[in-house]
Scaffold this active site. Structure first.
Site, PDB file in Angstrom:
ATOM      1  N   LYS A  89       0.823  -1.210   0.000  1.00  0.00           N
ATOM      2  CA  LYS A  89       0.000   0.000   0.000  1.00  0.00           C
ATOM      3  C   LYS A  89       0.858   1.262   0.000  1.00  0.00           C
ATOM      4  O   LYS A  89       0.596   2.177  -0.761  1.00  0.00           O
ATOM      5  CB  LYS A  89      -0.906   0.058   1.240  1.00  0.00           C
ATOM      6  CG  LYS A  89      -2.057  -0.917   1.242  1.00  0.00           C
ATOM      7  CD  LYS A  89      -3.070  -0.566   2.343  1.00  0.00           C
ATOM      8  CE  LYS A  89      -2.500  -0.652   3.749  1.00  0.00           C
ATOM      9  NZ  LYS A  89      -2.210  -2.029   4.192  1.00  0.00           N
ATOM     10  N   ARG A 131      -9.711   1.635   9.181  1.00  0.00           N
ATOM     11  CA  ARG A 131      -9.348   0.245   9.402  1.00  0.00           C
ATOM     12  C   ARG A 131     -10.434  -0.524  10.128  1.00  0.00           C
ATOM     13  O   ARG A 131     -10.282  -1.717  10.352  1.00  0.00           O
ATOM     14  CB  ARG A 131      -8.097   0.213  10.263  1.00  0.00           C
ATOM     15  CG  ARG A 131      -6.823  -0.263   9.557  1.00  0.00           C
ATOM     16  CD  ARG A 131      -5.769  -0.333  10.623  1.00  0.00           C
ATOM     17  NE  ARG A 131      -4.535  -0.959  10.274  1.00  0.00           N
ATOM     18  CZ  ARG A 131      -3.521  -0.385   9.625  1.00  0.00           C
ATOM     19  NH1 ARG A 131      -3.639   0.823   9.136  1.00  0.00           N
ATOM     20  NH2 ARG A 131      -2.411  -1.047   9.457  1.00  0.00           N
ATOM     21  N   ARG A 189      11.206  -7.246   5.146  1.00  0.00           N
ATOM     22  CA  ARG A 189      11.225  -5.805   5.406  1.00  0.00           C
ATOM     23  C   ARG A 189      11.712  -5.528   6.822  1.00  0.00           C
ATOM     24  O   ARG A 189      12.472  -4.596   7.056  1.00  0.00           O
ATOM     25  CB  ARG A 189       9.823  -5.206   5.209  1.00  0.00           C
ATOM     26  CG  ARG A 189       9.770  -3.718   5.490  1.00  0.00           C
ATOM     27  CD  ARG A 189       8.406  -3.119   5.175  1.00  0.00           C
ATOM     28  NE  ARG A 189       7.480  -3.270   6.282  1.00  0.00           N
ATOM     29  CZ  ARG A 189       6.208  -2.884   6.240  1.00  0.00           C
ATOM     30  NH1 ARG A 189       5.713  -2.361   5.134  1.00  0.00           N
ATOM     31  NH2 ARG A 189       5.432  -3.042   7.273  1.00  0.00           N
ATOM     32  N   ARG A 240      11.506  -1.785  11.984  1.00  0.00           N
ATOM     33  CA  ARG A 240      10.219  -1.438  12.590  1.00  0.00           C
ATOM     34  C   ARG A 240       9.903  -2.439  13.680  1.00  0.00           C
ATOM     35  O   ARG A 240       9.962  -3.640  13.458  1.00  0.00           O
ATOM     36  CB  ARG A 240       9.126  -1.463  11.513  1.00  0.00           C
ATOM     37  CG  ARG A 240       8.575  -0.091  11.221  1.00  0.00           C
ATOM     38  CD  ARG A 240       7.577  -0.139  10.109  1.00  0.00           C
ATOM     39  NE  ARG A 240       6.327  -0.772  10.494  1.00  0.00           N
ATOM     40  CZ  ARG A 240       5.227  -0.736   9.752  1.00  0.00           C
ATOM     41  NH1 ARG A 240       5.235  -0.104   8.606  1.00  0.00           N
ATOM     42  NH2 ARG A 240       4.134  -1.325  10.154  1.00  0.00           N
ATOM     43  N   ARG A 263      -1.015  -8.848  13.075  1.00  0.00           N
ATOM     44  CA  ARG A 263      -1.535  -7.765  12.227  1.00  0.00           C
ATOM     45  C   ARG A 263      -2.380  -8.316  11.082  1.00  0.00           C
ATOM     46  O   ARG A 263      -3.376  -7.711  10.690  1.00  0.00           O
ATOM     47  CB  ARG A 263      -0.387  -6.898  11.699  1.00  0.00           C
ATOM     48  CG  ARG A 263       0.105  -5.906  12.768  1.00  0.00           C
ATOM     49  CD  ARG A 263       1.523  -5.431  12.534  1.00  0.00           C
ATOM     50  NE  ARG A 263       1.745  -4.926  11.207  1.00  0.00           N
ATOM     51  CZ  ARG A 263       2.911  -5.003  10.553  1.00  0.00           C
ATOM     52  NH1 ARG A 263       3.948  -5.563  11.117  1.00  0.00           N
ATOM     53  NH2 ARG A 263       3.015  -4.504   9.353  1.00  0.00           N
TER      54      ARG A 263
HETATM   55  P1  ADP Z   1       0.767  -2.132   8.098  1.00  0.00           P
HETATM   56  O1  ADP Z   1      -0.322  -1.808   7.136  1.00  0.00           O
HETATM   57  O2  ADP Z   1       2.033  -2.569   7.429  1.00  0.00           O
HETATM   58  O3  ADP Z   1       0.354  -3.069   9.197  1.00  0.00           O
HETATM   59  P2  ADP Z   1       0.800   0.635   9.164  1.00  0.00           P
HETATM   60  O4  ADP Z   1       2.067   1.400   9.082  1.00  0.00           O
HETATM   61  O5  ADP Z   1      -0.336   1.071   8.330  1.00  0.00           O
HETATM   62  O6  ADP Z   1       1.238  -0.857   8.874  1.00  0.00           O
HETATM   63  O7  ADP Z   1       0.300   0.580  10.686  1.00  0.00           O
HETATM   64  C1  ADP Z   1       1.112   0.128  11.729  1.00  0.00           C
HETATM   65  C2  ADP Z   1       0.318   0.067  13.025  1.00  0.00           C
HETATM   66  O8  ADP Z   1      -0.208   1.369  13.359  1.00  0.00           O
HETATM   67  C3  ADP Z   1      -0.918  -0.837  12.986  1.00  0.00           C
HETATM   68  O9  ADP Z   1      -0.619  -2.201  13.249  1.00  0.00           O
HETATM   69  C4  ADP Z   1      -1.785  -0.196  14.097  1.00  0.00           C
HETATM   70  O10 ADP Z   1      -1.340  -0.579  15.377  1.00  0.00           O
HETATM   71  C5  ADP Z   1      -1.495   1.284  13.947  1.00  0.00           C
HETATM   72  N1  ADP Z   1      -2.497   1.935  13.062  1.00  0.00           N
HETATM   73  C6  ADP Z   1      -2.251   2.522  11.849  1.00  0.00           C
HETATM   74  N2  ADP Z   1      -3.388   2.998  11.306  1.00  0.00           N
HETATM   75  C7  ADP Z   1      -4.380   2.709  12.186  1.00  0.00           C
HETATM   76  C8  ADP Z   1      -5.787   2.911  12.196  1.00  0.00           C
HETATM   77  N3  ADP Z   1      -6.436   3.512  11.184  1.00  0.00           N
HETATM   78  N4  ADP Z   1      -6.499   2.473  13.275  1.00  0.00           N
HETATM   79  C9  ADP Z   1      -5.886   1.881  14.301  1.00  0.00           C
HETATM   80  N5  ADP Z   1      -4.577   1.642  14.357  1.00  0.00           N
HETATM   81  C10 ADP Z   1      -3.820   2.039  13.317  1.00  0.00           C
END
Ligand code: ADP
Length: 186
Positions: A13, A88, A127, A133, A144
């Site tokens: 994404k 989400r 990654r 990370r 996740r």
């Molecule tokens: P990925 O899509 O690779 O899991 P992101 O960088 O989008 O990673 O998100 C990392 C973490 O940040 C998520 O696992 C969550 O804990 C938090 N997070 C990000 N966006 C949201 C959201 N819209 N609602 C709740 N938690 C979020």
């Protein structure tokens, strides 16, 4: 152009979001990046988010809705944006509808990037070796993925019903996938 990107962790994404934003000259808003910046700054939001993120859980909806409500009102968001990692959950999607309604914005599409789950877990493990990370470890990655299927996948149906959902195959090389995304938006 106002878009959202949906897809399981590791589907690419972030990479595609940057390319699509360049194409349309719109801003890229990644809630993952926003939360990581808050954590790095040790802000109140960052401190609150950290334990959820490190366990692969979602940060509470109210926190995200507060962040996005402020963010979408800013000047630089008035020419369009791509939301990456938000919404989400169904409550976040409903909240986003009302935030956008209040400022007379409408959504042009919800892009869903798809890919095989085993491929995704492997990509993320690789990654994690480079990114450092804290949530790219095999255990947290699996958590996740689980959260995605339980809490985020219902959004596919939500946007399908609004006639906004566009599914795109996320396997292939980077420029090829960008082309697929641009072509479903025509
Ligand atoms: P990925 O899509 O690779 O899991 P992101 O960088 O989008 O990673 O998100 C990392 C973490 O940040 C998520 O696992 C969550 O804990 C938090 N997070 C990000 N966006 C949201 C959201 N819209 N609602 C709740 N938690 C979020």
């Amino acid at each position: 152009m106002r878009l959202i990107f949906l897809g399981p962790p590791g589907v690419g994404k972030g990479t595609q979001a940057k390319r699509v934003c360049e194409h349309f000259s719109i801003i890229h808003l990644s809630t993952g990046d926003i939360l990581r910046a808050e954590m790095a700054a040790e802000s109140e939001i960052g401190q609150k988010a950290k334990s959820y993120i490190d366990n692969g859980e979602l940060v509470p909806d109210e926190v995200l809705l507060g962040i996005m409500d402020n963010r979408l009102k800013k000047e630089d968001a008035q020419n369009g944006y791509l939301l990456d990692g938000f919404p989400r959950t169904i409550p976040q999607a409903e909240g986003l509808d009302s935030i956008m309604n209040n400022i007379s914005h409408s959504l042009d599409g919800a892009i869903s990037l798809t890919a095989d789950e085993d491929e995704l877990v492997q990509r993320l493990i690789n990654r994690g070796l480079e990114s450092g990370r804290s949530d790219d470890t095999p255990e947290v990655i699996r958590q996740r993925q689980k959260v995605y299927w339980n809490q985020t996948a219902p959004l596919l149906e939500y946007y399908e019903q609004k006639n906004l959902l566009k599914e795109v195959d996320g396997l292939g090389d980077i420029p090829e996938i960008t082309e697929r995304i641009l072509s479903v938006l025509k």
